[in-house]
Structure formats: C-alpha cells, structure tokens
Design a protein around this motif. Structure first.
Motif, PDB file in Angstrom:
ATOM      1  N   ALA A  22       0.777  -1.200  -0.017  1.00  0.00           N
ATOM      2  CA  ALA A  22       0.030  -0.154  -0.039  1.00  0.00           C
ATOM      3  C   ALA A  22       0.795   1.482  -0.041  1.00  0.00           C
ATOM      4  CB  ALA A  22      -1.014   0.079   1.153  1.00  0.00           C
ATOM      5  N   LEU A  23       2.119   1.264   0.874  1.00  0.00           N
ATOM      6  CA  LEU A  23       2.954   2.452   0.828  1.00  0.00           C
ATOM      7  C   LEU A  23       3.633   2.575  -0.610  1.00  0.00           C
ATOM      8  CD1 LEU A  23       4.387   2.051   4.319  1.00  0.00           C
ATOM      9  CD2 LEU A  23       2.893   3.886   3.503  1.00  0.00           C
ATOM     10  N   VAL A  24       4.126   1.391  -1.171  1.00  0.00           N
ATOM     11  CA  VAL A  24       4.470   1.481  -2.435  1.00  0.00           C
ATOM     12  C   VAL A  24       3.821   2.063  -3.295  1.00  0.00           C
ATOM     13  CG1 VAL A  24       5.431   0.146  -4.470  1.00  0.00           C
ATOM     14  CG2 VAL A  24       6.240  -0.573  -2.155  1.00  0.00           C
ATOM     15  N   GLU A  25       2.516   1.911  -3.290  1.00  0.00           N
ATOM     16  CA  GLU A  25       1.559   2.249  -4.328  1.00  0.00           C
ATOM     17  C   GLU A  25       0.990   3.772  -4.107  1.00  0.00           C
ATOM     18  OE1 GLU A  25      -0.991   2.418  -7.657  1.00  0.00           O
ATOM     19  OE2 GLU A  25       0.118   0.686  -6.764  1.00  0.00           O
ATOM     20  N   GLN A  26       1.306   4.329  -2.932  1.00  0.00           N
ATOM     21  CA  GLN A  26       1.188   5.969  -2.586  1.00  0.00           C
ATOM     22  C   GLN A  26       2.446   6.624  -2.888  1.00  0.00           C
ATOM     23  OE1 GLN A  26       0.054   6.179   1.618  1.00  0.00           O
ATOM     24  NE2 GLN A  26       0.188   8.550   1.405  1.00  0.00           N
TER      25      GLN A  26
END
Length: 295
Positions: A195-199
């Motif tokens: 999720a952090l990578v996507e953000q």
C-alpha cells in the motif's frame, strides 16, 4: 499524487448510471449485446471502480496494463481502479458484469472485503479459470445479486454486501489456488508495504525509506517481503516504477525526460539505464515496439 500532469493524460473513467449520474454499484446480465461503442476502442483509461466479468461465451480482445486478453468461456476477469485498460474490439458476449467502487466496499462494517486477495491482487492478475462447479457457484451467486439489485427490497444494500462478501471470498479462494498465494504470519506487513509503495513509488525508491515509514528495520522489511512475495523489497519497488513507466510510454506522447521526472528520476540518462536494466530495452525502443501492435 494522482493529480499530476502526466497521470491526467490517462483519463479516469468514473462509474456512471444510465442517467449519467455517479453510482457505486451495478450488475447486469449480458446475452449477446454490449454497452460500449467503437469510439472508445484503442483509448487507454483507468476505471474508477472494480470491474468483474463472468464470461460464459465471448471472444472480445482487450488489454490490462499492456497484457492482452482474449475473453474465453468459463473464465472470470477482474481489475482494480488503478489499472490501465484498452478495449481493442468487442464481440457478442454472454455472462454477467459487476461494478462497484471503494465507497461501496466501505459499507461493509467489518472492513474485511478490502483485505481479500481478489481485491488486494498482490500478483497483479486479471483472469481466473473456472471448472464446472466453480462456474455454477459464481453464476448462481451473481444471478441472486442481479435479482436483488433490481428488486430494491428492504435492507437492499445489506443484502448486496452479503452476496458480494460470498462472491469475493469464493473468488479469493480460487485466486489463492491459481496464484499460489499462501497465507503466512507476515501477510499484514506485506499488505502495508504494498500500500505504501502504491502511494509513494514516484518519490521513494529505496527500501530504507519504506522501512522508516513503517517503523521497522530495513533488514526485517527485506526478509519479510522476500518470504511473503517471493521477491526482494527493492525488486517490488522497481517493478512498480517500471509498470508505471511502461504505462506512460505506451499511453502518452510525453518525452522520456518528462516521464523520468514524473517517476522521480532527476537524470533522464539514469532512468534510461534503469529501464533497460529491468525491461531489457531502452524506453524509446519499448515505446516504438509496443505501439506497432496497433498498426
């Protein structure tokens, strides 16, 4: 981050009803017809909703994130809001189409639907093969959803959420079987990381930066991601950057320098080396080669 200039050049398709107004859920059976028109073909877009299709008959051709698909019977197709779609052609289809937004998922008080494998889609899949038993179960569940959707009885949304939960749990079992996605203790950490990578993939390219956001050591993060995802944390980050680079090269006419800057590379030559090392060819060669498929 979605408001930046380059991303806007891949238009987002909102979920609208027959009256042109925004909606959050719909489902319908298709028996030979389709709702789309030739004007939309070969035009890349991102859908602002989840798009799920049970195919009984059909052979339309389409693309999801540069991956071509020809619809086949006894298959279930699915995509998430961030993915890029291109419709190449449409042929008569028989099946059931389901659409819903993140806002509709949020009506699930348990908040569990968002965590299911078919929604998380950590393997970036788009297609599940169905045997006769699975086909029958999914079709029956979706036909109940169609009936409920049109009935508009008391506790209408609660019933739809209940049916959706049954459908997505069943599909998640099939997803895990097909993509061999074993559930392990570090799964929550993997979900948090992805999720952090996507953000942040446009501005954070190092494992240590994500470890800092998660308040854990880079070593622990790296070990867990390797165990859970079958690849290193830096490979996961690089794969996400590479995917977006391919999307922008394929679907926009922006220069290599502009795309490099959009993805956090201050030096276009470094972006070229990065892309060639991971993609096997320069960005320009990739753009030229992939676009030949439309000519």
């Amino acid at each position: 981050m979605e408001s930046n200039t380059l991303v806007k050049n891949i238009p987002r398709s909102p979920m609208l009803g027959a009256n042109g107004q925004p909606i959050h859920f719909d489902i319908w059976e298709v028996n030979g017809e389709h709702r789309e028109y030739p004007a939309i073909f070969l035009k890349p877009h991102r859908k602002d909703y989840y798009f799920l299709v049970l195919v009984e008959e059909g052979s339309s051709r389409h693309w999801v994130d540069m991956q071509p698909y020809t619809l086949q019977p006894s298959r279930f197709y699915f995509s998430a809001p961030h993915q890029v779609h291109v419709k190449e052609q449409a042929k008569p289809m028989k099946g059931i189409i389901l659409r819903f937004t993140d806002a509709f998922l949020a009506r699930d008080e348990t908040r569990s639907l968002k965590q299911l494998p078919i929604i998380q889609n950590l393997h970036n899949g788009h297609e599940i093969s169905l045997d006769a038993t699975a086909m029958c179960h999914i079709k029956d569940t979706m036909q109940h959803m169609v009936a409920e959707y049109h009935a508009q009885d008391t506790w209408h949304n609660s019933m739809l959420i209940a049916y959706l939960q049954v459908l997505l749990i069943f599909l998640s079992r099939l997803y895990n079987e097909q993509f061999q996605d074993a559930v392990q203790p570090g799964r929550e950490l993997l979900k948090h990381f992805t999720a952090l990578v996507e953000q942040h993939y446009r501005d954070l390219h190092e494992v240590a930066a994500y470890a800092s956001l998660m308040n854990i050591s880079a070593g622990h993060l790296g070990d867990t991601i390797r165990e859970q995802a079958g690849k290193t944390a830096i490979a996961y980050i690089h794969d996400r950057v590479l995917l977006e680079a391919r999307r922008l090269l394929f679907h926009t006419d922006h220069s290599i320098k502009e795309i490099a800057y959009e993805l956090g590379f201050e030096d276009a030559s470094y972006f070229n080396r990065f892309f060639k090392r991971l993609g096997g060819q320069t960005p320009l060669l990739y753009r030229n080669a992939t676009r030949k498929m439309y000519h």
